[in-house]
Design a protein around this motif. Structure first.
Motif, mmCIF file in Angstrom:
data_model
loop_
_atom_site.group_PDB
_atom_site.id
_atom_site.type_symbol
_atom_site.label_atom_id
_atom_site.label_comp_id
_atom_site.label_asym_id
_atom_site.label_seq_id
_atom_site.Cartn_x
_atom_site.Cartn_y
_atom_site.Cartn_z
ATOM 1 N N VAL A 137 9.405 23.269 -0.499
ATOM 2 C CA VAL A 137 8.324 23.752 0.349
ATOM 3 C C VAL A 137 8.285 25.275 0.292
ATOM 4 O O VAL A 137 9.295 25.941 0.459
ATOM 5 C CB VAL A 137 8.503 23.269 1.803
ATOM 6 C CG1 VAL A 137 7.467 23.899 2.719
ATOM 7 C CG2 VAL A 137 8.447 21.751 1.878
ATOM 8 N N GLY A 138 7.098 25.808 0.024
ATOM 9 C CA GLY A 138 6.908 27.254 -0.045
ATOM 10 C C GLY A 138 6.977 27.759 -1.473
ATOM 11 O O GLY A 138 7.252 27.015 -2.414
ATOM 12 N N SER A 139 6.684 29.040 -1.624
ATOM 13 C CA SER A 139 6.731 29.708 -2.924
ATOM 14 C C SER A 139 7.061 31.166 -2.711
ATOM 15 O O SER A 139 6.548 31.787 -1.778
ATOM 16 C CB SER A 139 5.379 29.587 -3.633
ATOM 17 O OG SER A 139 5.322 30.427 -4.758
ATOM 18 N N LYS A 140 7.868 31.708 -3.585
ATOM 19 C CA LYS A 140 8.241 33.119 -3.443
ATOM 20 C C LYS A 140 7.028 34.027 -3.584
ATOM 21 O O LYS A 140 7.031 35.137 -3.091
ATOM 22 C CB LYS A 140 9.324 33.494 -4.447
ATOM 23 C CG LYS A 140 8.838 33.607 -5.880
ATOM 24 C CD LYS A 140 9.950 34.090 -6.794
ATOM 25 C CE LYS A 140 9.433 34.472 -8.145
ATOM 26 N NZ LYS A 140 8.688 35.689 -8.199
ATOM 27 N N ASP A 141 5.990 33.563 -4.255
ATOM 28 C CA ASP A 141 4.812 34.387 -4.511
ATOM 29 C C ASP A 141 3.675 34.177 -3.521
ATOM 30 O O ASP A 141 2.687 34.896 -3.560
ATOM 31 C CB ASP A 141 4.292 34.111 -5.929
ATOM 32 C CG ASP A 141 5.295 34.535 -6.983
ATOM 33 O OD1 ASP A 141 5.719 35.702 -6.943
ATOM 34 O OD2 ASP A 141 5.661 33.694 -7.818
ATOM 35 N N PRO A 171 3.454 33.878 0.416
ATOM 36 C CA PRO A 171 4.237 33.899 1.663
ATOM 37 C C PRO A 171 3.772 32.918 2.738
ATOM 38 O O PRO A 171 4.584 32.387 3.463
ATOM 39 C CB PRO A 171 4.110 35.336 2.169
ATOM 40 C CG PRO A 171 3.246 36.063 1.217
ATOM 41 C CD PRO A 171 2.831 35.147 0.123
ATOM 42 N N GLN A 172 2.478 32.669 2.863
ATOM 43 C CA GLN A 172 1.973 31.741 3.879
ATOM 44 C C GLN A 172 1.859 30.369 3.235
ATOM 45 O O GLN A 172 0.852 30.045 2.611
ATOM 46 C CB GLN A 172 0.609 32.217 4.389
ATOM 47 C CG GLN A 172 -0.017 31.336 5.432
ATOM 48 C CD GLN A 172 0.587 31.479 6.798
ATOM 49 O OE1 GLN A 172 1.211 32.480 7.122
ATOM 50 N NE2 GLN A 172 0.433 30.472 7.623
ATOM 51 N N TRP A 173 2.876 29.526 3.377
ATOM 52 C CA TRP A 173 2.927 28.230 2.696
ATOM 53 C C TRP A 173 2.173 27.127 3.436
ATOM 54 O O TRP A 173 1.911 26.079 2.881
ATOM 55 C CB TRP A 173 4.368 27.802 2.439
ATOM 56 C CG TRP A 173 5.183 27.591 3.676
ATOM 57 C CD1 TRP A 173 5.962 28.518 4.306
ATOM 58 C CD2 TRP A 173 5.317 26.387 4.428
ATOM 59 N NE1 TRP A 173 6.556 27.962 5.412
ATOM 60 C CE2 TRP A 173 6.186 26.652 5.503
ATOM 61 C CE3 TRP A 173 4.792 25.102 4.294
ATOM 62 C CZ2 TRP A 173 6.534 25.690 6.443
ATOM 63 C CZ3 TRP A 173 5.133 24.146 5.230
ATOM 64 C CH2 TRP A 173 6.001 24.446 6.289
ATOM 65 N N TRP A 174 1.816 27.337 4.672
ATOM 66 C CA TRP A 174 1.146 26.331 5.485
ATOM 67 C C TRP A 174 -0.191 26.898 5.972
ATOM 68 O O TRP A 174 -0.409 28.104 5.940
ATOM 69 C CB TRP A 174 2.005 25.920 6.682
ATOM 70 C CG TRP A 174 2.443 27.081 7.516
ATOM 71 C CD1 TRP A 174 3.544 27.867 7.317
ATOM 72 C CD2 TRP A 174 1.778 27.631 8.647
ATOM 73 N NE1 TRP A 174 3.598 28.861 8.256
ATOM 74 C CE2 TRP A 174 2.523 28.741 9.094
ATOM 75 C CE3 TRP A 174 0.625 27.284 9.328
ATOM 76 C CZ2 TRP A 174 2.152 29.511 10.192
ATOM 77 C CZ3 TRP A 174 0.251 28.051 10.427
ATOM 78 C CH2 TRP A 174 1.028 29.140 10.849
ATOM 79 N N VAL A 193 3.861 24.269 -2.495
ATOM 80 C CA VAL A 193 5.197 23.865 -2.926
ATOM 81 C C VAL A 193 5.499 24.558 -4.248
ATOM 82 O O VAL A 193 4.597 25.011 -4.951
ATOM 83 C CB VAL A 193 5.319 22.326 -3.073
ATOM 84 C CG1 VAL A 193 5.154 21.638 -1.730
ATOM 85 C CG2 VAL A 193 4.323 21.785 -4.091
ATOM 86 N N SER A 194 6.782 24.632 -4.583
ATOM 87 C CA SER A 194 7.193 25.239 -5.849
ATOM 88 C C SER A 194 8.227 24.353 -6.517
ATOM 89 O O SER A 194 8.728 23.405 -5.925
ATOM 90 C CB SER A 194 7.737 26.650 -5.608
ATOM 91 O OG SER A 194 8.817 26.620 -4.707
ATOM 92 N N GLY A 214 7.227 18.023 10.330
ATOM 93 C CA GLY A 214 8.471 18.703 10.690
ATOM 94 C C GLY A 214 9.045 19.529 9.547
ATOM 95 O O GLY A 214 10.256 19.703 9.466
ATOM 96 N N LEU A 215 8.186 20.027 8.677
ATOM 97 C CA LEU A 215 8.656 20.766 7.498
ATOM 98 C C LEU A 215 8.979 22.213 7.814
ATOM 99 O O LEU A 215 8.385 22.821 8.701
ATOM 100 C CB LEU A 215 7.588 20.719 6.398
ATOM 101 C CG LEU A 215 7.343 19.354 5.785
ATOM 102 C CD1 LEU A 215 6.150 19.402 4.851
ATOM 103 C CD2 LEU A 215 8.580 18.870 5.039
ATOM 104 N N LYS A 216 9.917 22.728 7.037
ATOM 105 C CA LYS A 216 10.292 24.134 7.089
ATOM 106 C C LYS A 216 10.279 24.675 5.661
ATOM 107 O O LYS A 216 10.458 23.923 4.702
ATOM 108 C CB LYS A 216 11.682 24.312 7.684
ATOM 109 C CG LYS A 216 11.840 23.805 9.098
ATOM 110 C CD LYS A 216 13.249 23.972 9.630
ATOM 111 C CE LYS A 216 14.353 23.310 8.887
ATOM 112 N NZ LYS A 216 14.347 21.906 8.636
ATOM 113 N N GLU A 217 10.086 25.971 5.544
ATOM 114 C CA GLU A 217 10.134 26.594 4.225
ATOM 115 C C GLU A 217 11.476 26.301 3.565
ATOM 116 O O GLU A 217 12.508 26.290 4.230
ATOM 117 C CB GLU A 217 9.923 28.105 4.350
ATOM 118 C CG GLU A 217 9.779 28.788 3.007
ATOM 119 C CD GLU A 217 9.302 30.223 3.127
ATOM 120 O OE1 GLU A 217 8.879 30.768 2.108
ATOM 121 O OE2 GLU A 217 9.361 30.792 4.236
#
Length: 176
Positions: free
Chosen positions: A67-71, A73-76, A85-86, A140-143
């Motif tokens: 979940v999330g991507s380094k590139d 920042p706002q994944w949601w 996702v990455s 209930g996801l987190k980065e």
């Protein structure tokens, strides 16, 4: 104990039972969550890279992703069941295996392009509309959570994979 005290204690106890100590989530959110969460880790997961390479032959995949991507920042997204996702499958470019950091790996740093290593995921209702609840609340996801997402993938005009997911398994979380 006086009769009135006993009566008050019984009423108080009964009110706690009725109110419960459950969740404050909307019943529709709970229903969506239950319909999306997979009870077992799916087999045959692919990386974003693998799906990109075979998208012309196949559109339904199970992804092993983070979940999330380094590139990005706002994944949601607020009030929308969408997320970024990455790559999360060990052994592939940009892999996120323990001890491997794509930002310090000379190979990954040279090849890392956000569209090659990230994808957009949407969770839709039966009418095809994006569920109006962000993924943090809905699932209930987190980065950085490791998840397996199953769904239909297409390429968008910017070169990213877009996944309309119909199931998710969250590593380390019980379904339900």
């Amino acid at each position: 104990m006086a009769t009135s005290d006993l009566y008050c204690w019984i009423l108080f106890s009964f009110s706690l039972l009725i109110a419960g100590c459950g969740t404050d989530l909307d019943p529709y959110v709970i229903q969506y969550r239950q319909s999306l969460l997979l009870s077992e880790k799916p087999v045959g997961a692919v990386s974003i890279q693998q799906a990109r390479e075979s998208i012309a032959q196949k559109q339904y995949f199970t992804f092993s992703v983070k979940v999330g991507s380094k590139d990005i920042p706002q994944w949601w997204a607020k009030d929308k069941a969408t997320m970024v996702v990455s790559e999360g499958l060990s052994g592939f470019h940009y892999n996120l295996a323990n001890g491997h950091n794509p930002e310090t790996c000379p190979f990954c740093r040279r090849k890392w392009k956000v569209e090659n290593a990230a994808a957009f995921v949407e969770f839709r209702d039966a009418q095809g509309e994006i569920i109006p609840c962000d993924c943090r609340t809905l699932l209930g996801l987190k980065e950085s959570d490791h998840v397996f997402v199953s769904g239909t993938a297409t390429m968008n005009k910017q070169g990213f994979l877009e996944i309309v997911a119909d199931g998710i398994f969250i590593v380390g979380q019980q379904a339900g």
